[in-house]
Design a protein around this motif. Structure first.
Motif: not given
Length: 298
Positions: A287-288, A290-292
């Motif tokens: 998730k991190y 994809k966020k970054k």
């Protein structure tokens, strides 16, 4: 898509299965179930083995389990007068492969790849909750190839006993499985992988000296093997896994930084993510990434 085969340890690839003699004169079942299979296999399989024993079929069980299950299983097998050996984690799994003539296992790609290359029949029981149902797809693939059998967990109580009886009463089934397995080999896997990686990374990904490739789920045999190959090719590699095991230890010895547990903090220096198919979509690191907008390869 370039298919290169299964990432399998060299001791398995180089094992001389032709030297095995009289492997099928009795039932010698290896049960692999250290974590995701431990409870179900410990609760359901012993009762099925007892039925086989009562049917007067010579049987020995080698069962992997969690330490907390040792006493439960030992007591059951002693009371049922079944010859058995209980073990937990081992880095000498090939010793048990050599002793057994049938394996009951979950359906991770790594273990099924090992069994096919070791030339040992198996019954795979997929983990129903595996990410994207990948274990069922693995088991189905190998079953269609004639390398082993697939039984869903919901059918274990009703179907496994009869299947084991069939396999050992009709020796032609064993011969057909072994014949099919002997048509398969992954001995060229490491050469093929190195060639394909060089083409991919040199042609499509412009990595600098300071770029870091992070492996989510590096504890798997396939992921750890890939990480080590890329490390030896000169790339900066790190990885994370929920638990420490022989594969994470092997990576550490090669100089790969290992994080135990998944956290967004593990990705602070990462430029590329490689994830195992077993990693769920809600994984913290995924998730991190994809966020970054960190590129993710699976």
């Amino acid at each position: 898509i370039n298919e290169i085969g299964n990432l399998v340890r060299e001791d398995i690839l180089n094992f001389n299965y032709a030297e095995q003699k009289n492997r099928f004169d009795s039932i010698k079942i290896l049960v692999l179930g250290g974590s995701q299979a431990a409870k179900v296999f410990a609760d359901q399989l012993p009762q099925i083995f007892k039925k086989l024993k009562n049917f007067e079929m010579p049987i020995k069980i080698y069962q992997q389990c969690q330490k907390k299950q040792n006493d439960q299983l030992s007591e059951f097998y002693n009371n049922a007068n079944i010859d058995y050996e209980i073990f937990n984690f081992t880095d000498k799994i090939t010793n048990y492969y050599s002793k057994a003539n049938l394996v009951i296992t979950r359906s991770g790609a790594s273990v099924l790849g090992e069994l096919v290359n070791f030339k040992i029949p198996f019954i795979s029981i997929p983990l129903p909750t595996s990410a994207d149902n990948h274990q069922y797809k693995n088991a189905e693939f190998y079953s269609k190839k004639g390398y082993g059998y697939l039984i869903e967990e919901k059918d274990v109580k009703n179907k496994l006993y009869n299947l084991i009886k069939l396999i050992f009463n009709d020796k032609s089934i064993i011969k057909n499985i072994l014949s099919n397995q002997r048509q398969h080999s992954d001995k060229d896997i490491f050469d093929n992988l190195s060639i394909q990686l060089e083409k991919l990374l040199n042609g499509k990904i412009n990595l600098g000296q300071k770029d870091v490739i992070h492996f989510i789920g590096i504890g798997g045999i396939g992921m750890s093997g890939l990480a080590q190959i890329m490390k030896n090719m000169g790339f900066r590699i790190q990885g994370s896994d929920q638990n420490k095991n022989k594969n994470t230890i092997s990576c550490s010895k090669l100089g790969i930084k290992i994080f135990i547990g998944h956290s967004s903090n593990n990705l602070k220096k990462a430029n590329i993510i490689v994830k195992s198919t077993a990693i769920l979509k809600n994984n913290t690191e995924l998730k991190y990434a994809k966020k970054k907008k960190i590129p993710v390869y699976s």
